[in-house]
Design a protein around this motif. Structure first.
Motif, PDB file in Angstrom:
ATOM      1  N   ALA A   1       3.029  31.767  82.379  1.00  0.00           N
ATOM      2  CA  ALA A   1       2.475  30.494  81.904  1.00  0.00           C
ATOM      3  C   ALA A   1       2.249  30.515  80.404  1.00  0.00           C
TER       4      ALA A   1
ATOM      5  N   ILE B   1       1.476  29.841  93.868  1.00  0.00           N
ATOM      6  CA  ILE B   1       0.655  29.634  92.670  1.00  0.00           C
ATOM      7  C   ILE B   1      -0.688  29.028  93.056  1.00  0.00           C
TER       8      ILE B   1
ATOM      9  N   LYS C   1      -2.944  23.728  86.808  1.00  0.00           N
ATOM     10  CA  LYS C   1      -2.430  24.208  85.515  1.00  0.00           C
ATOM     11  C   LYS C   1      -3.556  24.423  84.515  1.00  0.00           C
TER      12      LYS C   1
ATOM     13  N   ILE D   1       1.573  35.552  86.802  1.00  0.00           N
ATOM     14  CA  ILE D   1       1.472  34.095  86.674  1.00  0.00           C
ATOM     15  C   ILE D   1       1.000  33.710  85.279  1.00  0.00           C
ATOM     16  N   THR D   2      -0.045  34.362  84.801  1.00  0.00           N
ATOM     17  CA  THR D   2      -0.610  33.979  83.507  1.00  0.00           C
ATOM     18  C   THR D   2       0.310  34.392  82.348  1.00  0.00           C
TER      19      THR D   2
ATOM     20  N   ILE E   1      -5.086  27.791  84.953  1.00  0.00           N
ATOM     21  CA  ILE E   1      -4.214  28.854  84.446  1.00  0.00           C
ATOM     22  C   ILE E   1      -4.339  28.942  82.930  1.00  0.00           C
TER      23      ILE E   1
ATOM     24  N   PHE F   1      -4.575  29.719  91.861  1.00  0.00           N
ATOM     25  CA  PHE F   1      -5.179  28.797  90.894  1.00  0.00           C
ATOM     26  C   PHE F   1      -5.190  27.387  91.472  1.00  0.00           C
TER      27      PHE F   1
ATOM     28  N   ILE G   1      -1.717  37.709  89.559  1.00  0.00           N
ATOM     29  CA  ILE G   1      -2.427  36.884  88.577  1.00  0.00           C
ATOM     30  C   ILE G   1      -1.847  37.128  87.184  1.00  0.00           C
TER      31      ILE G   1
END
Length: 220
Positions: free
Chosen positions: A12, A40, A47, A8-9, A50, A44, A5
């Motif tokens: 992003a 992904i 988008k 990914i964040t 996220i 989530f 997580i």
């Protein structure tokens, strides 16, 4: 799982800041993380979720340590924009608290340190709003109000310091205030996330550079 997580964040957030939220696709995030698009979507639903996760962690860093049902849905973020605006208001009021006694118990070095810490703490959220203001008008409008209050507070502190002899007299106090804020913003926010050549400089070192230079320029 929270490590993924976070990966990914983090990826992003960088893409939202550097190329914009509207231009960022899930495939871009997946490529930056080094996983498949399907991976992904295990974490989530999209988008927007996220993006909301990134903003939530800006105002509540401990949020990422919670246990989540996967994939994360937008139900977790009800009222998030109002929560962010509430943080703006509280932060602005807290920052101005030393003006109650005309900054008698305050000084330029502590002001610069506190302002730097404030900008660094909310850097990702502030930069996100700045870089995506046309996509998030409600946040941008309220952020402008906060920034205006931040500027006025800084100017009032400088005026109080000049009156008490802690800061040298300034002919253009408004321009000096802008300059100080821009210096702090650059070193606390932009250099880590959005400058053309981002630098891996620790916040502690960046703050020291700001304090040394601003005190040399303005301290009486």
């Amino acid at each position: 799982m929270n490590d993924r997580i976070k990966s990914i964040t983090d990826a992003a957030a960088c893409l939202f800041l550097q190329q914009g939220y509207s231009k960022t696709q899930i495939s871009h995030i997946a490529k930056a993380v080094g996983v498949s698009v399907g991976t992904i979507y295990l974490d989530f639903t999209g988008k927007k979720e996220i993006m909301h996760f990134v903003l939530k962690c800006t105002i509540d860093p401990a949020f990422i340590n919670r246990n989540f049902e996967r994939p994360v849905t937008d139900d977790l973020f009800d009222g998030l924009e109002k929560d962010i605006v509430a943080v703006f208001e509280k932060t602005g009021n807290d920052f101005a608290k030393h003006l109650e006694n005309n900054a008698a118990d305050y000084d330029l070095e502590t002001l610069v340190s506190d302002a730097f810490d404030l900008l660094a703490k909310y850097a990702v959220g502030c930069l996100f709003i700045e870089k995506n203001q046309f996509d998030f008008k409600f946040l941008a409008d309220n952020y402008r109000i906060y920034r205006k209050k931040f500027f006025e507070t800084m100017k009032q502190y400088l005026a109080a310091f000049i009156e008490s002899g802690k800061v040298r007299p300034l002919e253009q106090i408004e321009l000096s205030t802008i300059l100080i804020i821009e210096i702090l913003s650059w070193w606390a926010m932009d250099i880590r996330y959005t400058s053309f050549e981002t630098q891996d400089i620790s916040p502690e070192l960046a703050k020291k550079v700001c304090i040394d230079n601003i005190l040399s320029a303005y301290k009486a």
